[in-house]
Write an enzyme that holds these catalytic residues in place. Structure first.
Site, mmCIF file in Angstrom:
data_model
loop_
_atom_site.group_PDB
_atom_site.id
_atom_site.type_symbol
_atom_site.label_atom_id
_atom_site.label_comp_id
_atom_site.label_asym_id
_atom_site.label_seq_id
_atom_site.Cartn_x
_atom_site.Cartn_y
_atom_site.Cartn_z
ATOM 1 N N THR A 192 0.854 -1.189 0.000
ATOM 2 C CA THR A 192 0.000 0.000 0.000
ATOM 3 C C THR A 192 0.886 1.233 0.000
ATOM 4 O O THR A 192 1.946 1.213 0.612
ATOM 5 C CB THR A 192 -0.819 0.058 1.319
ATOM 6 O OG1 THR A 192 -1.520 -1.155 1.478
ATOM 7 C CG2 THR A 192 -1.801 1.207 1.344
ATOM 8 N N ARG A 220 -12.080 -9.789 -3.207
ATOM 9 C CA ARG A 220 -11.589 -9.397 -1.873
ATOM 10 C C ARG A 220 -11.257 -7.895 -1.839
ATOM 11 O O ARG A 220 -10.634 -7.355 -2.747
ATOM 12 C CB ARG A 220 -10.339 -10.226 -1.537
ATOM 13 C CG ARG A 220 -9.716 -9.930 -0.173
ATOM 14 C CD ARG A 220 -8.594 -8.917 -0.250
ATOM 15 N NE ARG A 220 -7.912 -8.726 1.045
ATOM 16 C CZ ARG A 220 -7.053 -7.769 1.287
ATOM 17 N NH1 ARG A 220 -6.746 -6.899 0.361
ATOM 18 N NH2 ARG A 220 -6.486 -7.668 2.471
ATOM 19 N N VAL A 221 -11.680 -7.258 -0.772
ATOM 20 C CA VAL A 221 -11.356 -5.844 -0.542
ATOM 21 C C VAL A 221 -10.669 -5.753 0.816
ATOM 22 O O VAL A 221 -11.117 -6.370 1.787
ATOM 23 C CB VAL A 221 -12.638 -4.979 -0.566
ATOM 24 C CG1 VAL A 221 -12.352 -3.569 -0.093
ATOM 25 C CG2 VAL A 221 -13.244 -4.959 -1.969
ATOM 26 N N GLY A 222 -9.600 -4.999 0.884
ATOM 27 C CA GLY A 222 -8.867 -4.861 2.140
ATOM 28 C C GLY A 222 -9.250 -3.604 2.903
ATOM 29 O O GLY A 222 -10.351 -3.056 2.748
ATOM 30 N N ASP A 223 -8.326 -3.152 3.716
ATOM 31 C CA ASP A 223 -8.577 -1.984 4.562
ATOM 32 C C ASP A 223 -8.427 -0.661 3.820
ATOM 33 O O ASP A 223 -8.988 0.364 4.238
ATOM 34 C CB ASP A 223 -7.607 -1.975 5.755
ATOM 35 C CG ASP A 223 -6.153 -1.909 5.288
ATOM 36 O OD1 ASP A 223 -5.801 -2.658 4.340
ATOM 37 O OD2 ASP A 223 -5.382 -1.115 5.844
ATOM 38 N N THR A 243 -0.791 0.064 6.600
ATOM 39 C CA THR A 243 -0.299 -0.826 5.557
ATOM 40 C C THR A 243 -0.212 -2.220 6.170
ATOM 41 O O THR A 243 -0.125 -2.365 7.380
ATOM 42 C CB THR A 243 1.073 -0.348 5.032
ATOM 43 O OG1 THR A 243 1.528 -1.257 4.026
ATOM 44 C CG2 THR A 243 2.118 -0.284 6.129
ATOM 45 N N GLY A 244 -0.257 -3.229 5.320
ATOM 46 C CA GLY A 244 -0.153 -4.595 5.831
ATOM 47 C C GLY A 244 -1.432 -5.370 5.597
ATOM 48 O O GLY A 244 -2.245 -4.995 4.748
ATOM 49 N N GLY A 246 -4.812 -6.273 5.502
ATOM 50 C CA GLY A 246 -5.962 -5.405 5.698
ATOM 51 C C GLY A 246 -7.024 -5.981 6.614
ATOM 52 O O GLY A 246 -7.696 -5.233 7.335
HETATM 53 N N1 GLY Z 1 -3.453 -3.165 3.253
HETATM 54 C C1 GLY Z 1 -3.878 -3.468 1.958
HETATM 55 C C2 GLY Z 1 -4.696 -4.652 1.846
HETATM 56 O O1 GLY Z 1 -4.790 -5.451 2.759
HETATM 57 O O2 GLY Z 1 -5.289 -4.820 0.798
#
Ligand code: GLY
Length: 335
Positions: A192, A220-223, A243-244, A246
């Protein structure tokens, strides 16, 4: 700076050792960059962003900030650099695809008036951060996803682009041979760009954009596009981004909580550290899970903290233009 190769295969390594980092990143630099001002004045303008790719992104942001431009314009311009870099395999063009070969992007932006915009699961658009800004400015909504986000982008004048570069396609095809899925986040394979800025007027904004975890499930959707998880700004207090992995950040509403912790009096680094500890407490059996946070408060004081060593941030202000290794909770145990 650590040997680049040390970070490449971290996800494949076994058990981890729990070691509290003693070389606090903000105290180990030559010019005593503490992130906390000795005179308690305000550092502005200032911009901080995640990982090595933050260096080029900050340069674009700084060109705006040093001319008294707004933090909002700065963070958008900054992260667009990373999104448009085909060599960067974790953000925008050239991002690693999902397990089916689709590059799907998530991004959000938030300004000093608590206006925010977000796109999730967006395909074929090189600069999702600018679509997120359009959502914020031109619609009554905060978030658009998938096909609807794409249609909105095309209607708004964005061009359809093939985001899957040959390099990313080759990597995906190699991965397909085993299709062994494991989120791997480290300095080389990070995920990210998050950027926070305080402008000359004393206003904060932030931006966060990613192609998400490599080889994730389709959909899939992250943070990163979730306001409060990947990014949060409250102009009374400060801003934070993540970052990391999500999923872990979403479970604790990471960035919003950091801003609340700063409101309660924690320094940016103390707030980031507390959220890292909270994530660890909620994921007691997770191994090799990296999460990093950065935070910036109204005085221009910044901090960062990660679960594992290897997270770093880029900083630019009137006196400094540098990379800083984040403090962390654990060292990788490679034995
Ligand atoms: N931090 C980005 C994700 O998990 O997609």
């Amino acid at each position: 700076m650590k040997d680049r190769r040390e970070f490449i295969k971290i996800g494949a390594l076994g058990t981890v050792g729990l070691l509290t980092n003693t070389a606090c990143a903000q105290n180990d630099s030559e010019d005593n960059t503490t992130g906390v001002l000795e005179d308690k004045g305000t550092t502005k303008p200032i911009v901080v962003s995640t990982w090595n790719h933050g260096e080029a992104a900050n340069k674009a942001a700084w060109e705006i900030l040093e001319k008294n431009g707004t933090a909002l314009d700065a963070v958008e311009a900054g992260v667009r650099v990373t999104e448009s870099d085909p060599e960067n395999m974790t953000v925008g063009l050239g991002g690693l695809p999902d397990r089916d070969g689709n590059v799907t992007l998530d991004a959000c932006i938030m300004d000093h008036q608590s206006r925010c915009g977000s796109v999730a699961f967006l395909q074929h658009i090189e600069n999702p951060i600018s679509v997120a800004r359009k959502v914020m400015e031109d619609t009554p909504h905060v978030m658009l996803a998938g096909q609807g986000a794409l249609e909105f982008a095309l209607q708004s004048g964005f061009k359809k682009t093939d985001l899957l570069t040959e390099k990313a396609k080759d990597a995906w095809q190699k991965w397909l041979k085993k299709a062994d899925y494991k989120p791997v986040i480290n300095r080389e394979n990070h995920d990210t760009i998050g950027m926070l800025a305080l402008d000359a007027e004393g206003n904060l904004s932030g931006a966060c954009t990613t192609s998400g975890l490599a080889y994730k499930m389709h959909g899939r959707v992250g943070d990163s596009p979730i306001i409060g998880a990947g990014l949060f700004v409250d102009n009374e207090v400060g801003a934070a981004c993540a970052t990391g992995v999500g999923e872990a950040v979403i479970r604790v509403a990471g960035s919003a909580m950091i801003v609340e912790l700063m409101r309660q009096g924690k320094s940016p680094e103390e707030a980031c550290k507390e959220m890292v500890k909270r994530i660890l407490a909620k994921h007691p059996s997770e191994k090799d899970m990296q999460v990093g946070f950065i935070a910036l408060n109204k005085n221009g004081e910044f901090g960062c903290y990660s679960i594992y060593e290897g997270f770093n941030i880029a900083l630019n202000d009137n006196k400094r233009n540098k990379m800083i290794d984040a403090s962390y909770e654990k060292k990788w145990d490679r034995n």
